[in-house]
Write a protein that holds these residues in place. Sequence first.
Motif, short mmCIF file in Angstrom:
data_model
loop_
_atom_site.label_atom_id
_atom_site.label_comp_id
_atom_site.label_asym_id
_atom_site.label_seq_id
_atom_site.Cartn_x
_atom_site.Cartn_y
_atom_site.Cartn_z
N ASP B 185 54.17 31.24 43.45
CA ASP B 185 53.69 32.01 42.30
C ASP B 185 54.09 33.47 42.45
OD1 ASP B 185 52.45 29.75 41.37
OD2 ASP B 185 50.49 30.26 42.22
N GLU B 186 54.16 34.15 41.32
CA GLU B 186 54.45 35.58 41.37
C GLU B 186 53.14 36.36 41.49
OE1 GLU B 186 56.82 36.46 37.87
OE2 GLU B 186 57.82 34.54 38.16
N VAL B 187 53.12 37.38 42.35
CA VAL B 187 51.91 38.18 42.51
C VAL B 187 52.22 39.64 42.15
CG1 VAL B 187 50.10 38.96 44.10
CG2 VAL B 187 51.07 36.67 44.34
N TYR B 188 51.43 40.18 41.26
CA TYR B 188 51.59 41.58 40.85
C TYR B 188 50.27 42.29 41.15
CZ TYR B 188 55.45 39.83 37.93
OH TYR B 188 56.61 39.23 37.49
N ILE B 189 50.32 43.41 41.85
CA ILE B 189 49.12 44.22 42.05
C ILE B 189 49.40 45.59 41.42
CG2 ILE B 189 47.51 45.24 43.72
CD1 ILE B 189 48.16 42.98 45.63
N PHE B 190 48.50 46.01 40.53
CA PHE B 190 48.75 47.27 39.83
C PHE B 190 47.44 47.98 39.52
CE2 PHE B 190 47.81 45.10 35.84
CZ PHE B 190 48.19 43.79 36.13
N ARG B 196 50.18 51.26 37.12
CA ARG B 196 51.30 51.53 38.03
C ARG B 196 51.36 50.43 39.07
NH1 ARG B 196 52.12 54.39 42.75
NH2 ARG B 196 49.92 54.96 42.86
N LEU B 197 52.58 49.95 39.37
CA LEU B 197 52.73 48.83 40.29
C LEU B 197 52.48 49.29 41.74
CD1 LEU B 197 55.93 47.29 38.70
CD2 LEU B 197 53.61 46.37 38.55
N HIS B 198 51.62 48.54 42.44
CA HIS B 198 51.37 48.83 43.86
C HIS B 198 52.11 47.83 44.74
CE1 HIS B 198 48.03 51.74 43.58
NE2 HIS B 198 47.80 51.15 42.43
N HIS B 218 57.25 52.36 39.32
CA HIS B 218 57.35 51.71 38.02
C HIS B 218 56.00 51.20 37.53
CE1 HIS B 218 61.78 51.72 37.67
NE2 HIS B 218 61.70 51.86 38.98
N PHE B 219 55.98 50.80 36.27
CA PHE B 219 54.72 50.39 35.63
C PHE B 219 54.82 48.95 35.13
CE2 PHE B 219 54.90 54.91 35.59
CZ PHE B 219 53.59 55.31 35.85
N LEU B 220 53.65 48.34 34.90
CA LEU B 220 53.62 46.95 34.46
C LEU B 220 54.41 46.75 33.17
CD1 LEU B 220 52.29 44.16 35.09
CD2 LEU B 220 50.52 44.78 33.46
N PRO B 272 40.45 50.91 42.12
CA PRO B 272 40.40 49.46 41.88
C PRO B 272 41.73 49.01 41.28
CG PRO B 272 39.08 50.64 40.26
CD PRO B 272 39.55 51.65 41.25
N ARG B 273 42.12 47.78 41.60
CA ARG B 273 43.44 47.33 41.15
C ARG B 273 43.35 45.94 40.54
NH1 ARG B 273 46.45 47.45 46.66
NH2 ARG B 273 44.85 45.89 46.96
N PHE B 274 44.27 45.64 39.65
CA PHE B 274 44.37 44.30 39.11
C PHE B 274 45.27 43.50 40.04
CE2 PHE B 274 43.69 46.32 34.82
CZ PHE B 274 42.49 45.70 34.57
N VAL B 275 44.89 42.25 40.28
CA VAL B 275 45.77 41.33 40.98
C VAL B 275 46.09 40.21 40.00
CG1 VAL B 275 46.02 39.76 42.93
CG2 VAL B 275 44.70 41.86 43.19
#
Lengths: 126, 524
Positions: B185-190, B196-198, B218-220, B272-275
């Motif tokens: 799966d692809e994982v994005y934390i931002f 903003r992408l972490h 970069h950004f989502l 706090p970040r979105f996963v």
Amino acid sequence: MSDLPKILHVEDDPDIREIALMALEVVGGLDVVQCASGAEALERAPGIAPDLLLLDVMMPGMSGDETLTALRKVPQFSETPAIFMTAKAQHSEVDRLKELGALDVITKPFDPMTLADQIISIWQER
Amino acid sequence: MSQGSESYLVSLLGPATAGAVVSLAILLMIGLLARSALGHRRQLRKIREQEDDLALQRKAVDMHAMVKITGVDGRILYANDNLIQTIGYSVEELRGRYASDVFLDEDPRIAAEMWETLRRGDAWTGDNKLRRRHGTAIWVKTTAIPKMGRNGTLDKVITVYTDITDAKLRQQEGPLRAMFDRLQDEVYIFSVDDLRLHYLNKRARASLGWERLNYRSHFLSETTSTFDEARFRERVAPLLAGEVEAVIYESSLSGRPVEINLQLDESVVGEPRFVAVVRDISQRKQVEQARAAFVATVTHELRAPMTSIKGAMKLVASGATGPIPDKPAQMIDLALRNVDRLLLLINDLLDLEKLDNAQTEIRRDPVNLAELIDDAIAHNMGYAQEYGVTFTALPAMPSTLQIVGDRDRLMQVLTNLMSNAAKFSEVGGVVEVGLEDRGDEARITVTDHGIGIPEEAQSRLFERFVQAETAEHKKRKGTGLGLSIVKSIVERHGGRVDFFSIPGEGTTFVIDLPKASDEMSRAA
């Protein structure tokens, strides 16, 4: 024209054609002409001059909705009321068929003792 | 030169020589004085240069780090701008207070050790966590330097904090990130604030073609051309409000169907970040489409012959094909009853298959539940007559109570429960249907006073083809799928179904459905 419509029934299953013929003619006293395919209906419809189209949906070759679309292109049938008969009773399917300009959709299996009444009622409420 | 000394010189050397000596001495003194003044200016210039260097050093420290000065009692005397901006408190709010009371998270034992070190005149270094005013925190490297007084005791402490949150995060999440890189799966934390992408795992970087890109700047919104931030914010609102633990939805990413599972990560320090875990569901979609096609085919292929069988028998039984003797008529009735049973089973099986398939639609229309119950009672009158019972709506039903859902499917739920209730009631019994407003939920109850459900059957009641095995129950057998269908439909509406039953006394089925807000009703 009598109060009751002359019906062109298009259905590929010969057994269902026979049951429907009994239900509409013998039980309901309606004038019915039957075709076994959409292509046959397109060919014979101008000669039959029906008041109402009763179309099965899932037919090999030309489906019921394709048959209606093709008939609508013939000026004589551009506004002829149509009713579909289908075993697929999902909302989306019913909505889709109504959007094609059908008066209503009757689901299979139908009750042969009440089929004619059901069709007459839809015809009169149109 | 004093007058006495001059007289002495005159008497010793004579007046001319004495005058020359005095002049020489005066010149010598002037020279010495001039030299001394020159040295002083050089020193001053050097001091000023050192002062300039110090000011620059201080500016560099102020820009790079957070600085505070505390008194010997630990109360804050000074905080630089960087510290104030980072933690979000003003100088006035900090002055005279203990850092640990306002923004510093410290272990009392480590704090004691630090003060002991400082009192000895030694510097102390360690890691600390600073709490920001708005609730988030950052990790800092702390260096505390003591300023000792003239008597050798501690006078002040100058503390310098450096933000090491990123490094800490990398250290904390290192093993986790290595695991993420092995995922399919692809994982994005931002970040929550500006998206903003972490972090992107290997799969996400490959999918974006960003293997060599420093995605941290970069950004989502740059990950897909179809990104709609307003829609995204709307979707995550319940997550940020703490109403749900995860938001799961289907979308399309570069033309691929994907399922996105979004969660909020507040477990680590910093913002706090979105996963987001993005799963390619192309295959699942293909399977769902194949299942839908199968159901459509089976529906047609099974119902077509059933139409003929039932239609033919009905026509014969009705006498439309001519009169039939009594015995064959009885046999045709028997066959017809079983055709109906078979049709019911086919319909129930196909319904379950459809409900299991995520592609099957559930309408989202406003449904008035009191009206639905009234209609259900009228609609099921046939069952009431067949089993000799009365259906009744309990009094005081909230007449405006609405949910958003599929009216036909909810009617199916009530029909299944009410027909069961009628079937398992004694002749002359009453089946009560109730509706209650329970705040966020609407509760529908269907109660009978019939034979009840044996205890041994209760735990498996919602399983497919499970029916009570007592003689009384076998006598009133159904397809064994009705309650599974009820459960599926209720759950597809975000609700729950349960029951209470006392053998010999009766059963109550309870359905809780999420109520529609005005907004949801308008949107539906």
